[in-house]
Design a protein around this motif. Structure first.
Motif, short mmCIF file in Angstrom:
data_model
loop_
_atom_site.label_atom_id
_atom_site.label_comp_id
_atom_site.label_asym_id
_atom_site.label_seq_id
_atom_site.Cartn_x
_atom_site.Cartn_y
_atom_site.Cartn_z
N MET A 1 69.05 -3.77 92.87
CA MET A 1 69.01 -5.83 93.39
C MET A 1 69.87 -5.26 94.02
O MET A 1 71.15 -6.10 93.64
CB MET A 1 68.67 -6.59 92.12
N PHE A 2 69.77 -5.93 95.25
CA PHE A 2 70.57 -6.63 96.72
C PHE A 2 70.20 -8.52 97.00
O PHE A 2 69.47 -8.75 97.22
CB PHE A 2 70.36 -6.18 97.81
N GLY A 3 70.76 -8.58 97.22
CA GLY A 3 70.52 -10.32 97.34
C GLY A 3 70.53 -11.03 96.13
O GLY A 3 70.51 -10.81 94.73
N HIS A 4 70.30 -12.40 97.21
CA HIS A 4 69.43 -13.75 95.83
C HIS A 4 67.89 -13.52 96.66
O HIS A 4 67.61 -13.39 97.67
CB HIS A 4 70.00 -15.08 96.29
N ASN A 5 66.73 -13.88 95.13
CA ASN A 5 65.84 -13.77 95.30
C ASN A 5 65.50 -15.48 94.47
O ASN A 5 65.21 -15.34 93.23
CB ASN A 5 64.68 -12.80 94.67
N TYR A 6 65.54 -16.95 95.73
CA TYR A 6 65.44 -17.88 95.05
C TYR A 6 64.18 -18.54 94.34
O TYR A 6 63.24 -18.39 95.94
CB TYR A 6 65.90 -19.12 95.76
N VAL A 7 63.53 -18.51 93.41
CA VAL A 7 62.38 -19.19 93.40
C VAL A 7 62.61 -21.00 92.95
O VAL A 7 63.92 -21.29 92.69
CB VAL A 7 61.83 -18.46 92.34
N VAL A 8 61.55 -21.44 93.11
CA VAL A 8 61.66 -23.28 92.39
C VAL A 8 61.78 -23.06 91.35
O VAL A 8 60.32 -22.84 91.07
CB VAL A 8 60.38 -23.98 93.90
N THR A 9 62.23 -23.66 90.24
CA THR A 9 62.51 -23.74 88.96
C THR A 9 61.63 -25.74 88.60
O THR A 9 61.41 -25.59 87.78
CB THR A 9 63.16 -23.94 88.16
N ARG A 10 61.89 -26.57 89.22
CA ARG A 10 61.78 -28.22 89.27
C ARG A 10 61.87 -28.24 90.73
O ARG A 10 62.53 -28.46 92.17
CB ARG A 10 63.14 -28.51 88.86
N ASN A 11 60.52 -29.62 91.46
CA ASN A 11 60.19 -30.19 92.00
C ASN A 11 61.00 -31.22 91.68
O ASN A 11 60.56 -32.74 91.53
CB ASN A 11 58.98 -30.51 92.30
N VAL A 12 62.30 -32.09 91.81
CA VAL A 12 62.89 -33.24 91.56
C VAL A 12 62.08 -34.26 92.41
O VAL A 12 61.43 -35.23 92.20
CB VAL A 12 64.06 -33.52 91.96
N THR A 13 61.81 -34.39 93.38
CA THR A 13 60.75 -35.29 94.85
C THR A 13 60.77 -34.21 95.43
O THR A 13 60.50 -32.75 95.61
CB THR A 13 62.31 -35.65 95.33
N LEU A 14 59.88 -34.89 96.68
CA LEU A 14 59.27 -33.65 97.74
C LEU A 14 60.41 -32.85 98.60
O LEU A 14 59.83 -31.97 99.18
CB LEU A 14 58.61 -34.88 98.82
N HIS A 15 61.71 -33.93 99.00
CA HIS A 15 62.79 -33.15 99.80
C HIS A 15 63.27 -32.04 99.08
O HIS A 15 64.30 -31.33 99.08
CB HIS A 15 63.08 -33.87 100.89
N VAL A 16 63.64 -33.13 97.36
CA VAL A 16 64.80 -32.17 96.69
C VAL A 16 63.82 -31.47 95.60
O VAL A 16 63.01 -31.74 94.74
CB VAL A 16 65.58 -33.16 95.90
N LYS A 17 64.77 -30.48 95.62
CA LYS A 17 64.03 -29.00 94.83
C LYS A 17 65.59 -28.77 93.75
O LYS A 17 66.10 -28.22 94.63
CB LYS A 17 63.50 -28.27 95.17
N GLU A 18 65.00 -28.05 92.94
CA GLU A 18 65.85 -26.93 92.22
C GLU A 18 65.81 -25.13 92.56
O GLU A 18 64.85 -25.87 91.46
CB GLU A 18 66.27 -27.67 90.74
N TYR A 19 66.52 -24.10 92.21
CA TYR A 19 65.85 -23.33 92.44
C TYR A 19 67.04 -22.23 91.41
O TYR A 19 68.26 -22.43 91.12
CB TYR A 19 66.88 -22.88 94.40
N THR A 20 66.66 -21.47 91.50
CA THR A 20 66.77 -19.89 90.97
C THR A 20 67.67 -19.07 90.72
O THR A 20 65.85 -18.71 91.28
CB THR A 20 66.09 -20.04 88.81
N CYS A 21 68.34 -17.93 90.96
CA CYS A 21 67.92 -16.51 91.67
C CYS A 21 67.01 -15.65 90.35
O CYS A 21 67.86 -15.71 89.56
CB CYS A 21 68.45 -16.22 92.32
N THR A 22 66.00 -14.27 90.58
CA THR A 22 65.91 -14.19 89.63
C THR A 22 66.34 -12.93 89.07
O THR A 22 66.50 -12.39 88.46
CB THR A 22 64.16 -13.91 89.95
N ASN A 23 67.56 -12.67 90.07
CA ASN A 23 67.96 -11.29 89.81
C ASN A 23 70.07 -11.70 88.97
O ASN A 23 70.03 -10.76 88.18
CB ASN A 23 68.71 -11.07 91.58
N CYS A 24 70.40 -13.13 90.03
CA CYS A 24 71.44 -13.45 88.49
C CYS A 24 71.82 -14.17 88.48
O CYS A 24 72.68 -15.06 87.35
CB CYS A 24 72.77 -13.32 89.92
#
Length: 81
Positions: A1-24
């Motif tokens: 596994m190399f690098g990060h793989n970010y996925v959106v975990t929460r849509n706070v507003t239309l422009h603000v989101k929270e992400y989590t890396c599936t690797n780390c």
């Protein structure tokens, strides 16, 4: 596994989101400049408040009012003389 793989975990507003890396499992969020920043407890609290404000405003925009026998969005300004 190399690098990060970010996925959106929460849509706070239309422009603000929270992400989590599936690797780390590192958590990030978008800051005021739109770039990714580590999700600290302070940013998590800010996102919670932003989400509440966004939800309230979204609900308020849906409601409609009657003025002069026509249906108008509640955020529309009507000037009469």
């Amino acid at each position: 596994m190399f690098g990060h793989n970010y996925v959106v975990t929460r849509n706070v507003t239309l422009h603000v989101k929270e992400y989590t890396c599936t690797n780390c499992k590192k958590e990030l969020t978008t800051n005021s400049n739109g770039s990714l920043t580590e999700l600290t407890p302070k940013f998590k609290e800010i996102n919670d408040v932003l989400e509440r404000i966004h939800q309230k405003r979204s609900k308020r925009q849906i409601t409609i009012t009657r003025k002069n026998n026509s249906v108008l969005p509640s955020r529309l300004l009507v000037f009469s003389h």
